[in-house]
Design a protein around this motif. Structure first.
Motif, mmCIF file in Angstrom:
data_model
loop_
_atom_site.group_PDB
_atom_site.id
_atom_site.type_symbol
_atom_site.label_atom_id
_atom_site.label_comp_id
_atom_site.label_asym_id
_atom_site.label_seq_id
_atom_site.Cartn_x
_atom_site.Cartn_y
_atom_site.Cartn_z
ATOM 1 N N GLN A 52 0.825 -1.214 0.000
ATOM 2 C CA GLN A 52 0.000 0.000 0.000
ATOM 3 C C GLN A 52 0.856 1.261 0.000
ATOM 4 O O GLN A 52 0.595 2.209 -0.755
ATOM 5 N N LEU A 53 1.887 1.307 0.852
ATOM 6 C CA LEU A 53 2.744 2.488 0.885
ATOM 7 C C LEU A 53 3.481 2.656 -0.440
ATOM 8 O O LEU A 53 3.660 3.782 -0.921
ATOM 9 N N PHE A 54 3.879 1.555 -1.043
ATOM 10 C CA PHE A 54 4.566 1.630 -2.331
ATOM 11 C C PHE A 54 3.626 2.202 -3.395
ATOM 12 O O PHE A 54 4.023 3.076 -4.181
ATOM 13 N N MET A 55 2.379 1.758 -3.402
ATOM 14 C CA MET A 55 1.411 2.285 -4.365
ATOM 15 C C MET A 55 1.157 3.774 -4.131
ATOM 16 O O MET A 55 1.095 4.561 -5.080
ATOM 17 N N ASP A 56 1.026 4.165 -2.870
ATOM 18 C CA ASP A 56 0.840 5.586 -2.549
ATOM 19 C C ASP A 56 2.041 6.407 -3.012
ATOM 20 O O ASP A 56 1.894 7.535 -3.501
ATOM 21 N N SER A 57 3.226 5.822 -2.874
ATOM 22 C CA SER A 57 4.457 6.511 -3.283
ATOM 23 C C SER A 57 4.503 6.697 -4.798
ATOM 24 O O SER A 57 4.917 7.756 -5.297
ATOM 25 N N LEU A 58 4.096 5.672 -5.544
ATOM 26 C CA LEU A 58 4.082 5.765 -7.009
ATOM 27 C C LEU A 58 3.139 6.870 -7.470
ATOM 28 O O LEU A 58 3.465 7.641 -8.382
ATOM 29 N N THR A 72 -1.350 -7.515 -8.613
ATOM 30 C CA THR A 72 -2.378 -6.932 -9.480
ATOM 31 C C THR A 72 -2.629 -5.476 -9.128
ATOM 32 O O THR A 72 -2.717 -4.606 -10.008
ATOM 33 N N ALA A 73 -2.730 -5.192 -7.830
ATOM 34 C CA ALA A 73 -2.965 -3.809 -7.394
ATOM 35 C C ALA A 73 -1.790 -2.913 -7.771
ATOM 36 O O ALA A 73 -1.982 -1.774 -8.243
ATOM 37 N N LEU A 74 -0.575 -3.409 -7.590
ATOM 38 C CA LEU A 74 0.608 -2.628 -7.965
ATOM 39 C C LEU A 74 0.646 -2.380 -9.469
ATOM 40 O O LEU A 74 0.957 -1.262 -9.918
ATOM 41 N N ASN A 75 0.324 -3.398 -10.255
ATOM 42 C CA ASN A 75 0.327 -3.240 -11.710
ATOM 43 C C ASN A 75 -0.685 -2.197 -12.160
ATOM 44 O O ASN A 75 -0.438 -1.431 -13.100
ATOM 45 N N GLU A 76 -1.845 -2.174 -11.494
ATOM 46 C CA GLU A 76 -2.876 -1.201 -11.860
ATOM 47 C C GLU A 76 -2.396 0.225 -11.609
ATOM 48 O O GLU A 76 -2.626 1.124 -12.425
ATOM 49 N N VAL A 77 -1.729 0.440 -10.485
ATOM 50 C CA VAL A 77 -1.183 1.774 -10.204
ATOM 51 C C VAL A 77 -0.015 2.078 -11.130
ATOM 52 O O VAL A 77 0.118 3.191 -11.656
ATOM 53 N N ASN A 78 0.830 1.096 -11.353
ATOM 54 C CA ASN A 78 2.021 1.266 -12.190
ATOM 55 C C ASN A 78 1.659 1.717 -13.599
ATOM 56 O O ASN A 78 2.238 2.669 -14.140
ATOM 57 N N VAL A 79 0.674 1.052 -14.203
ATOM 58 C CA VAL A 79 0.337 1.369 -15.597
ATOM 59 C C VAL A 79 -0.289 2.760 -15.714
ATOM 60 O O VAL A 79 -0.198 3.404 -16.759
ATOM 61 N N LYS A 80 -0.870 3.255 -14.621
ATOM 62 C CA LYS A 80 -1.464 4.602 -14.635
ATOM 63 C C LYS A 80 -0.437 5.691 -14.350
ATOM 64 O O LYS A 80 -0.681 6.861 -14.688
ATOM 65 N N THR A 81 0.658 5.336 -13.716
ATOM 66 C CA THR A 81 1.598 6.359 -13.247
ATOM 67 C C THR A 81 2.931 6.355 -13.959
ATOM 68 O O THR A 81 3.597 7.399 -14.036
#
Length: 313
Positions: free
Chosen positions: A244-250, A298-307
């Motif tokens: 979660q923190l990694f996704m928030d950071s991205l 999956t959650a990380l990939n979703e944030v990654n592809v948007k950011t």
């Protein structure tokens, strides 16, 4: 010569890589179950479950060749070239190559890219940093000779401070991370992608952690400075923080001028499976990876592809 990174990125040109090249750290996570057999087994489980959902797979040739064979065929293979940890007999956290490997041998083992991890402090004695720079020049030259992409992972530190996760280091981390990136973006090192830390410890940023040593405006400036420090692709490592923190950071990075080219993360996706393997065995670890591990990825990939910003070939 510009190297071909297409085997390492997804259809959008973004790194969405799975990493399980840890050796010493993984052994520690597994505790008394951290045998060579279990290290190999765990890496193979991660490969089987997670690589169908990643663009590439980073693993070591010491315990990970079975995992490399088990990966999804669409995922590119990145093999590590450094020994785990660093030389503790001398000051300076000096790196060491795996003694029975070369870039040619890694390519013969199937590598689509070679990764080297370097501990680096831009403020350390020049005598130490010149040794490190010379070694990276050698690795870059080997990769150039084999026409294989070179990924350099930089972990920063300051032995006069210690505890890279603590408050004191959080205050100097932007300088350490961004200046190290600037050094190794120089053409002489022939690095094709930098694998780097987020330039701030988000646990100490206003609104993210319990104690702030940095405002969000100061954090935003650190991300802008990081983006200006390099003209080659760079990707973020998770550094063992929660998913979660990694996704928030991205998201924060993308919102504040960081044109990073994706992620390469390990423990943020699979760490819980080590407890399952140690406590309950192989089937429990696989079940954890198939549920929580896959959910994390999956959650990380979703944030990654948007950011993330696609790599320009």
């Amino acid at each position: 010569m510009v190297k071909d990174l297409s085997r390492l990125v997804d259809e959008n040109g973004i790194y969405a890589a799975v990493a399980v090249d840890q050796r010493g750290a993984l052994r520690n996570l597994l505790g008394d179950k951290g045998t060579p057999e279990n290290l190999s087994l765990f890496k193979k489980l991660v490969s089987e479950v997670l690589t169908p959902h990643g663009s590439s797979f980073l693993v070591d040739p010491e315990y990970g060749l079975d995992a490399a064979k088990a990966k999804d065929e669409k995922a590119g293979l990145i093999l590590s070239y450094e020994q785990t940890g660093y030389d503790q007999s001398r000051p300076g956290r000096l790196p060491r190559l795996i003694e029975d490997q070369s870039v040619r041998r890694l390519v013969e083992a199937g590598a689509d890219a070679v990764k080297f991890l370097l501990y680096y402090d831009v403020d350390e004695a020049d005598e130490i940093n010149q040794k490190k720079q010379a070694l990276i020049e050698r690795v870059g030259t080997e990769c150039q000779a084999e026409n294989v992409p070179f990924l350099l992972e930089i972990l920063t530190y300051d032995d006069s401070i210690g505890d890279e996760k603590g408050e004191a280091y959080a205050k100097v981390r932007p300088h350490k991370v961004n200046e190290a990136m600037r050094v190794f973006s120089e053409p002489r090192f022939q690095v094709d992608t930098l694998k780097v830390e987020i330039p701030v410890n988000m646990n100490f940023v206003e609104g993210f952690g319990d104690k702030a040593v940095m405002t969000q405006a100061e954090a935003a400036e650190a991300f802008k400075a990081q983006d200006a420090a390099t003209n080659i692709p760079y990707i973020y490592l998770s550094g063992g923080v929660s998913a979660q923190l990694f996704m928030d950071s991205l998201q924060f990075a993308a919102d504040h001028g960081a044109h990073f080219n994706g992620i390469l993360c390990g423990r943020a996706t699979w760490k819980g499976a080590t407890t399952a393997l140690a406590d309950a065995g192989e089937e429990a670890a696989k079940a954890w990876l198939e549920s929580e591990g896959l959910d994390n990825l999956t959650a990380l990939n979703e944030v990654n592809v948007k950011t993330a910003t696609p790599v320009q070939f």
